[in-house]
Structure formats: C-alpha cells, structure tokens
Design an enzyme around this catalytic site. Structure first.
Site, PDB file in Angstrom:
ATOM      1  N   LYS A   1      18.875 -46.346 -22.080  1.00  0.00           N
ATOM      2  CA  LYS A   1      19.448 -45.880 -20.810  1.00  0.00           C
ATOM      3  C   LYS A   1      19.579 -47.044 -19.818  1.00  0.00           C
ATOM      4  O   LYS A   1      20.590 -47.209 -19.136  1.00  0.00           O
ATOM      5  CB  LYS A   1      18.541 -44.780 -20.236  1.00  0.00           C
ATOM      6  CG  LYS A   1      18.839 -44.379 -18.814  1.00  0.00           C
ATOM      7  CD  LYS A   1      20.120 -43.591 -18.703  1.00  0.00           C
ATOM      8  CE  LYS A   1      20.458 -43.346 -17.244  1.00  0.00           C
ATOM      9  NZ  LYS A   1      21.752 -42.702 -17.067  1.00  0.00           N
TER      10      LYS A   1
ATOM     11  N   CYS B   1      22.666 -44.594 -10.466  1.00  0.00           N
ATOM     12  CA  CYS B   1      22.157 -45.224 -11.696  1.00  0.00           C
ATOM     13  C   CYS B   1      22.374 -46.736 -11.746  1.00  0.00           C
ATOM     14  O   CYS B   1      21.414 -47.501 -11.851  1.00  0.00           O
ATOM     15  CB  CYS B   1      22.819 -44.576 -12.904  1.00  0.00           C
ATOM     16  SG  CYS B   1      22.313 -42.870 -13.158  1.00  0.00           S
TER      17      CYS B   1
END
Ligand SMILES: NC(=O)c1ccc[n+]([C@@H]2O[C@H](COP(=O)([O-])OP(=O)(O)OC[C@H]3O[C@@H](n4cnc5c(N)ncnc54)[C@H](O)[C@@H]3O)[C@@H](O)[C@H]2O)c1
Length: 400
Positions: free
Chosen positions: A201, A255
């Site tokens: 991720k 993010c």
C-alpha cells in the site's frame, strides 16, 4: 457469521454496507456518537454515490447496527485513521486504541483484519499487544493486513471490483482473510505475507508521489528555462516508453501526501528519493504561492491597488469534491494571510465544501478578478472564456 467494523468513515462505512448487503450482520463501531446516530437513522455523514441507499437498506433490515462499543463477532475489521504527526512520523494511536477496544471481545478462532494504511510491522505489533493481554488467544486467532485502494466518489464500485492484496501473520490467517473477502469482493485475491501487504500500500502511493514530483520539478525548471512545460511534456511523451504526468500546485488527498512518510520514517537511510519527492511536492505549493504574489505585486504597480485574485478550484484534484490535504486550500489561506482580496471558485462546492471558504460562480470570479489563477483542472474550467485584459496564471494545465 457476524462482523465488527471499527471506524465508520470513508473506508469502514462502505465496507460495512457491502458486507451487510450480503446478508451478513455487521456491528459498526465509531467513537463519534454523532456518526453512530446518523448511521442508525439510515443516513450517512459524508458524500459517496450509492452509499446512502445501501446503508438505509441494511439499517432497515437490522443487518447493520452502529454503536460506540464493539461486540462479540467472528471477524473484526479495523479501519480507523492513520494520520501523520507534525514531525511526519505516523500516529498509530487510533489503530492501537481500536485494537485495544476489541481485545475484550475476541474469542478463539476469530479473524482480525487491519485495513488502515500502516507502517510496515504494525500488524505484528498489534498481534503482540493482543497476545500480551490475551495469552489464551496465542495460536488461536487469525490476524491479517489488507489495505484499501479505493477512490472516493467511486468507492462502492471499487470496493467490489478492485483486486485485494492480503497478508496474514501466517498462512492460515491469509487463507481465512481471503475467504472472508471473497464473500463481497469480485476482484482477484493476491495472497502474501503481512509485511509485504503493508509495504505494498505504501509503495503504491510513494510511486505516484515520485512520478508527480518529477513533473512538478520539471515545471519549475521549465519556468526558469523559459520553456512551456505542457508542450515539453506532450513532446517527451511521444517517446513510446515515456509517460510524464501533469504538474500541479502540489499533492493533496488522504493517501499520496501522507503514506510515503510511513516509509521514510521507518527506513530513512534508504528512502532518500521518496523523501525528496515528498519535499519537492511540498515545495511546489510554496513556489506557486511565491509566483502568485510576485505577479500580484507587478499588477499592483500598474493598478495602483492590490489586485483581486480569483482562485479557480479548491479540491485536491480535478473533478472531485474532496478537500483533504488540498494544496489549493493552502494557497488560498497563504494569499489571505498576505492581505489579498480573494474570490474562490469550486464547482463541486455544492457537493459538500466543508472548509469555511466562501465560493462564487466562475463567471462572477472572472468578472471581478484582475488576476485569475487556475489551481485545479476541473473540466468546467476548460471552456471558460477569459477576457484578454485579465492576467492568467495556470498551474494545472487546464487552459492549454
Ligand atoms: N479515504 C480513502 O480514500 C482511503 C483510501 C485508502 C486507504 N485509506 C486508509 O483507511 C484508513 C481509514 O481512513 P478513512 O478515510 O476511512 O478515515 P475517516 O476519518 O473517514 O474515518 C475513520 C473513522 O474512525 C473513527 N475512529 C477513530 N478512532 C476510533 C476508535 N478507536 N474506535 C472506533 N472508531 C474510531 C473516526 O471517528 C472516523 O469516523 C486510514 O488508514 C486511511 O489512510 C483511506
């Protein structure tokens, strides 16, 4: 099967909706009482297409109940925030508190999945915490990490159709977690170990950040070299193996602007490029602020007063209503601190502009402003007519 989802935000609430939509009872947990009340009334607390209908349905059928406390279940999903601190280190307090909150409810054979974006090693740390407090669960609890990659605005579709990377603490945990996701995910399951899943991720977003930093750095070089950046990038991209991204006023969102720091903070000696990319992207916003102020000063000499500046676009990227970590907001605040009269335009404002910034229509802004600054390449701006006497600065390539 019963599922507890801890953290009912952008990630946890859609997950709770999809799981309960498969007829699996979900006990949703959030420490925010207002959020719990909103969900229990069949409503949602942020804007996301298709979500409210699913939540209303699940609540009506009593398949979803929100609460401020967890309950016993078979599967526990942790989806709480993982922000960064002022020193760019990750703040793992939310994850730790969420894990601590479910420990009294865990039973032998349960599955615990962390979905929050985490530094490598976090799942192992949480396992240690659990087994220290509940030694009875050692070798009797499945623990896995499975990151989310959804795009706000398209979460329901992406939650169902995106591939998943699943890493368990051991093979049995990986298998259990994959079996759980198969019940509501159509995308492929890619099974790995827990540390690889955590790093996957982070690397996805660091990779995007580095690519954007290259484009942003290029735009500053081109300005000094008196070269049109957009033309240059278009020409370079004619090379069959080159794909330079478009520059912008910085990097925002929940993010890309945050996750690379989770790598840097853990592996500082070997993450020079990732750290530098973060700095380039942060610096780009400062550079844009300086450019606007410098142009405004030039105009002030001509006009005999401070120019009115129109800031076109406030969201963190084009064609969304998400303002989180938006460089455009930072730019507007910086200009206001320098006493400029600002008119802001955000075509998606009606879809949930949470910042306390007044916005006007784009036509009004163009009419009123002396200096028009494009910060976000919303498609509405492409065809906007701008009279020749207005000064324009385009930092997102929308007027090319
Ligand atoms: N939003 C995205 O687009 C996105 C995409 C991929 C990954 N992620 C990651 O998913 C995680 C969750 O992000 P989000 O956007 O859903 O956050 P969010 O802020 O929208 O929601 C998190 C929720 O958790 C609640 N919460 C905090 N501590 C809690 C606790 N101890 N117990 C119960 N509830 C608690 C908060 O009140 C909040 O409602 C983060 O790690 C984020 O980085 C987010």
């Amino acid at each position: 099967m019963k599922v507890v989802v801890v953290g009912l935000g952008y990630i946890g609430l859609p997950a709770a909706a999809l799981i309960s939509g498969k007829g699996i009872p979900v006990h949703g947990v959030d420490i925010n009482e207002k959020i719990v009340t909103t969900i229990n009334s069949g409503k949602i607390h942020f804007i996301e297409p298709d979500l409210e209908g699913l939540i209303h349905n699940a609540v009506t059928k009593k398949l979803l109940v929100a609460d401020t406390k967890p309950a016993e279940a078979d599967v526990f999903v942790i989806s709480v925030p993982t922000p960064i601190l002022d020193n760019f280190n990750p703040d793992l307090n939310y994850v730790e508190n969420a894990v601590r909150s479910v420990i009294p409810y865990l039973q032998k054979g349960n599955l615990l999945i962390i979905e929050s974006t985490c530094p490598v090693g976090t799942t192992e740390q949480m396992a240690e915490l659990i087994f220290n407090l509940r030694p009875d669960l050692k070798n009797n609890l499945h623990i896995a990490y499975c990151p989310e990659r959804v795009l706000p605005g398209n979460i329901i579709h992406e939650l169902t159709s995106n591939d998943r990377v699943i890493g368990g603490l051991d093979e049995a945990s990986t298998t259990e977690a994959a079996n759980f996701y198969r019940q509501f995910v159509n995308g492929a399951m890619h099974l790995t170990n827990v540390r690889t899943a955590e790093m996957c991720k982070l690397v996805e977003n660091a990779s995007r950040d580095v690519s954007i930093a290259f484009a942003n750095e290029l735009s500053m070089i081109c300005e000094e070299a008196n070269i049109n950046t957009n033309e240059l990038i278009q020409l370079a991209n004619r090379h069959p193996r080159v794909n330079i991204l478009n520059p912008g006023p910085g990097v925002g969102g929940h993010c890309i602007a945050i996750d690379p720091w989770f790598i840097v903070s853990s592996y500082r000696d070997h993450s020079k490029l990732i750290e530098q990319a973060r700095k380039v992207n942060l610096n780009k916003t400062e550079w844009v602020i300086e450019k606007i102020i410098s142009k405004a000063k030039e105009l002030e000499m001509v006009l005999g007063r401070k120019p009115i500046i129109a800031c076109m676009g406030l969201t963190y990227k084009a064609d969304v209503d998400d303002l989180r970590e938006s460089p455009a907001i930072e730019i507007v605040h910086a200009l206001k601190r320098n006493y400029y009269d600002i008119v802001s335009v955000e075509p998606h404002a009606q879809n949930g502009l949470q910042e306390k910034l007044e916005t006007v229509s784009m036509e009004h802004a163009v009419k009123k402003a002396d200096l028009i600054v494009f910060l976000v390449a919303h498609k509405q701006f492409r065809s906007l007519q701008i009279p020749g006497e207005k000064t324009v600065l385009d930092f997102c390539g929308v007027k090319n």
